[in-house]
Design an enzyme around this catalytic site. Structure first.
Site, PDB file in Angstrom:
ATOM      1  N   ILE A 154      51.191  -9.839 -79.997  1.00  0.00           N
ATOM      2  CA  ILE A 154      49.925 -10.569 -79.932  1.00  0.00           C
ATOM      3  C   ILE A 154      50.116 -11.916 -79.229  1.00  0.00           C
ATOM      4  O   ILE A 154      49.308 -12.321 -78.387  1.00  0.00           O
ATOM      5  CB  ILE A 154      49.341 -10.762 -81.341  1.00  0.00           C
ATOM      6  CG1 ILE A 154      49.003  -9.394 -81.958  1.00  0.00           C
ATOM      7  CG2 ILE A 154      48.099 -11.652 -81.302  1.00  0.00           C
ATOM      8  CD1 ILE A 154      48.559  -9.455 -83.402  1.00  0.00           C
ATOM      9  N   CYS A 232      45.460 -17.130 -86.717  1.00  0.00           N
ATOM     10  CA  CYS A 232      44.870 -15.790 -86.860  1.00  0.00           C
ATOM     11  C   CYS A 232      45.937 -14.784 -87.285  1.00  0.00           C
ATOM     12  O   CYS A 232      45.722 -13.571 -87.154  1.00  0.00           O
ATOM     13  CB  CYS A 232      44.261 -15.331 -85.539  1.00  0.00           C
ATOM     14  SG  CYS A 232      42.762 -16.204 -85.082  1.00  0.00           S
ATOM     15  N   ASP A 258      41.474 -17.988 -89.504  1.00  0.00           N
ATOM     16  CA  ASP A 258      40.918 -16.673 -89.812  1.00  0.00           C
ATOM     17  C   ASP A 258      41.599 -16.064 -91.033  1.00  0.00           C
ATOM     18  O   ASP A 258      41.130 -15.066 -91.572  1.00  0.00           O
ATOM     19  CB  ASP A 258      41.091 -15.743 -88.603  1.00  0.00           C
ATOM     20  CG  ASP A 258      40.407 -14.401 -88.793  1.00  0.00           C
ATOM     21  OD1 ASP A 258      39.232 -14.392 -89.202  1.00  0.00           O
ATOM     22  OD2 ASP A 258      41.048 -13.360 -88.536  1.00  0.00           O
ATOM     23  N   GLU A 263      43.335 -14.549-100.339  1.00  0.00           N
ATOM     24  CA  GLU A 263      42.185 -13.830 -99.800  1.00  0.00           C
ATOM     25  C   GLU A 263      41.710 -12.780-100.798  1.00  0.00           C
ATOM     26  O   GLU A 263      42.538 -12.179-101.495  1.00  0.00           O
ATOM     27  CB  GLU A 263      42.550 -13.163 -98.462  1.00  0.00           C
ATOM     28  CG  GLU A 263      42.838 -14.158 -97.353  1.00  0.00           C
ATOM     29  CD  GLU A 263      43.077 -13.488 -96.002  1.00  0.00           C
ATOM     30  OE1 GLU A 263      42.979 -12.240 -95.923  1.00  0.00           O
ATOM     31  OE2 GLU A 263      43.358 -14.203 -95.024  1.00  0.00           O
ATOM     32  N   HIS A 281      38.848 -13.374 -91.964  1.00  0.00           N
ATOM     33  CA  HIS A 281      39.864 -12.417 -91.519  1.00  0.00           C
ATOM     34  C   HIS A 281      39.249 -11.385 -90.561  1.00  0.00           C
ATOM     35  O   HIS A 281      39.309 -10.175 -90.793  1.00  0.00           O
ATOM     36  CB  HIS A 281      40.513 -11.708 -92.705  1.00  0.00           C
ATOM     37  CG  HIS A 281      41.925 -11.255 -92.420  1.00  0.00           C
ATOM     38  ND1 HIS A 281      42.941 -11.319 -93.338  1.00  0.00           N
ATOM     39  CD2 HIS A 281      42.497 -10.738 -91.298  1.00  0.00           C
ATOM     40  CE1 HIS A 281      44.053 -10.859 -92.827  1.00  0.00           C
ATOM     41  NE2 HIS A 281      43.805 -10.503 -91.573  1.00  0.00           N
ATOM     42  N   LEU A 282      38.705 -11.894 -89.470  1.00  0.00           N
ATOM     43  CA  LEU A 282      38.019 -11.064 -88.488  1.00  0.00           C
ATOM     44  C   LEU A 282      38.903 -10.663 -87.310  1.00  0.00           C
ATOM     45  O   LEU A 282      38.421 -10.071 -86.354  1.00  0.00           O
ATOM     46  CB  LEU A 282      36.787 -11.804 -87.943  1.00  0.00           C
ATOM     47  CG  LEU A 282      35.697 -12.168 -88.950  1.00  0.00           C
ATOM     48  CD1 LEU A 282      34.575 -12.920 -88.244  1.00  0.00           C
ATOM     49  CD2 LEU A 282      35.164 -10.932 -89.646  1.00  0.00           C
ATOM     50  N   GLY A 283      40.199 -10.993 -87.363  1.00  0.00           N
ATOM     51  CA  GLY A 283      41.081 -10.765 -86.221  1.00  0.00           C
ATOM     52  C   GLY A 283      41.006  -9.357 -85.668  1.00  0.00           C
ATOM     53  O   GLY A 283      41.056  -9.146 -84.455  1.00  0.00           O
TER      54      GLY A 283
END
Length: 531
Positions: A154, A232, A258, A263, A281-283
């Site tokens: 990434i 992220c 993110d 969580e 946490h939209l990664g």
């Protein structure tokens, strides 16, 4: 009988169809993951379990999963799977680390823009009927220095995007070579230098003991004033309380997160601070990414259940679909060699050395070693397997060494196992012939050529006349038929061995008659699974 897979979280119909097309029976129950009691009740019926994040694969679930061979996570995070418990049971845990790489990288870039231009606050203000143009002064991305912590899959995508945005990029990654850094167009630096130079910092590393709180109060004190931090990757990489204090003091200009230490994040020291952007946490949350990881996990699980191929496993060496047919007979050989030594060695093992000679040195030796270790300790731990064996060897404190070398003898390739105890050292070597069957070629340094059968007898003795007749007569009188008989010795009158392939098990009474001969020092019945 076709393998059965339970899908307990949402996967697309296309992904489910992949299982069917590969010859796997699918039970699609996408809401079951939320019902742990029902999952516990039925999990024993399945060979595979495909999940996302809703299903919690606990130790209790794993204990009930009597037939389970693989858990596949559509996504990268496996926090919802008890990996040690799965490993002890020999259950492979797979994830899909590359299916959402682009999506996560793009989210990091999006958050960098958002925090640079205060977009969420500006949007909320404008939609509230305000026109606070002067309040939301931002900074440009172009020409700024981006510090990337972690230049892997990434991170490297983020780097490429950042260079395209005309940013200067410095990267900290202990595994990044100088050549690879030059190829990517980044400057490799140590962490303190990254802190001192970066206008923006983005994190792309896993959460480990070494990376936990990699940005803490001490690190923040070294960071360039006015920096903006984007995370992220994983919650826990940044000390949220320390970062909140640095934002309040003005030392850090902003942050975009993110992921969080806890969580779902119902509260955080970062919430409510100026120029802090937070997302849930939209990664990996794009249509493309969710479909990609679903398709990938279906393909991976099907390849394993049907072909024996292992990819992206957390607790098992990878075996490609192309490797699997070639490796299969050598995995069996490795298991046999380990099982032989495990059955003839009574003392605790202190050291293990595995020699891969010739073509075996170029194979997937991680898989071969796992199979050998499983065979080695199966006599002590009945339910050991390729997944759990390396863990058990490590827990026992046994020293393990692998040696690889080019072809040295008459065989194209062979494997040699040597174990050391407090009182002795024992070795055995074997190869695979063109028929695909394992064969013993050396025991205790004595050369021989012996087939491997389900039931065998190993004898260690002094080389004396009449031994063949004694062994044959003793076994014959007990009704034991000999399928293959191999002898070897180091010199006349010296150490000798006999390895017999027989049609059935040898009982204690027969062993007693064999060991009654004064020249026989050791007699061991051997059991191998070679069918």
């Amino acid at each position: 009988m076709a393998p059965r897979v339970l899908v307990s979280d949402e996967l697309s119909e296309t992904a489910v169809q992949i299982f069917r097309d590969r010859g796997v029976e699918v039970d699609f129950q996408p809401q079951l993951g939320k019902d742990k009691d029902k999952l516990l009740e039925i999990i024993g019926n399945y060979d595979g379990l495909a999940i996302r994040s809703a299903t919690k694969v606990t130790e209790k679930i794993i204990e009930a999963a009597k037939n389970l061979k693989v858990v596949g996570r559509a996504g990268i995070g496996v926090d919802n799977v008890d990996i040690p418990a799965a490993s002890r049971r020999g259950i492979i845990v797979m994830n899909t680390p590359f299916g959402n790489s682009i999506t996560t990288a793009e989210h990091a870039i999006a958050l960098m823009f958002a925090v640079a231009r205060q977009l969420p606050s500006a949007d909320a203000s404008t939609q509230a009927g305000k026109w606070e143009k002067s309040k939301f002064m931002g900074v440009e991305i172009t020409g700024k220095t981006l510090g990337v912590i972690g230049a892997g899959n990434i991170g490297s995508i983020v780097i490429a995007r950042a260079i395209g945005l005309k940013m200067h990029v410095v990267a900290y990654d202990p595994f990044l070579s100088k050549e690879r850094a030059e190829e990517m167009g980044v400057t490799k630096v140590e962490l303190d230098e990254l802190f001192a130079r970066a206008d923006f910092i983005t994190l792309h590393v896993p959460l480990t003991d070494k990376t936990r709180n990699i940005i803490d109060a001490d690190a923040l004190a070294k960071i360039k004033p006015g920096v903006r931090i984007i995370n992220c990757a994983r919650g826990g990489l940044v000390d949220e309380a320390a970062l909140a204090a640095a934002i309040k003091s003005g030392h850090v200009a902003g942050a975009a997160f993110d992921v969080f230490e806890v969580e779902p994040a119902k509260e955080s020291p970062l919430f409510g601070l100026p120029n802090v952007v937070c997302t849930p946490h939209l990664g990996a949350s794009t249509t493309e990414a969710q479909e990609n990881v679903a398709l990938q996990v279906a393909e991976q699980m099907s390849d394993y259940l049907v072909k024996g191929a292992v990819s992206n496993a957390i607790n098992m060496p990878s075996i490609t679909a192309e490797e699997a047919p070639l490796l299969k007979p050598f995995i069996k050989l490795a298991d046999v060699l380990g099982a032989f030594v495990g059955q003839v060695t009574d003392d605790p093992i202190k050291e293990i050395e595995i020699l891969y000679d010739g073509v075996t040195a170029g194979m997937n030796t991680k898989a071969l070693t796992s199979a050998l270790l499983a065979g080695l300790i199966r006599n002590q731990v009945a339910d050991v397997n390729m997944v759990s064996a390396p863990i058990m060897i490590k827990e026992k404190g046994i020293v393990l060494a692998e040696v690889k070398r080019d072809k040295t003898g008459v065989y194209d390739g062979y494997i040699k196992l040597t174990v050391t105890t407090d009182s002795m050292s024992r070795s055995v070597a074997g190869t695979v012939f063109s028929d695909g069957k394992p064969r013993f070629i050396q025991i205790k340094g004595i050369n021989l050529d012996a087939d491997v059968g389900n039931h065998m007898v190993y004898l260690a003795n002094t080389d004396v006349p009449g031994m063949i007749g004694f062994i044959g007569t003793t076994l014959g009188s007990a009704g034991v038929n000999i399928a293959n008989f191999q002898l070897g010795r180091d010199k006349q009158g010296g150490d000798a061995i006999a390895l017999l392939y027989v049609d059935g098990p040898i009982n204690d009474e027969v062993l007693g008659k064999l060991t009654a001969h004064q020249a026989i020092r050791q007699a061991k019945p051997l059991v191998f699974n070679v069918d």
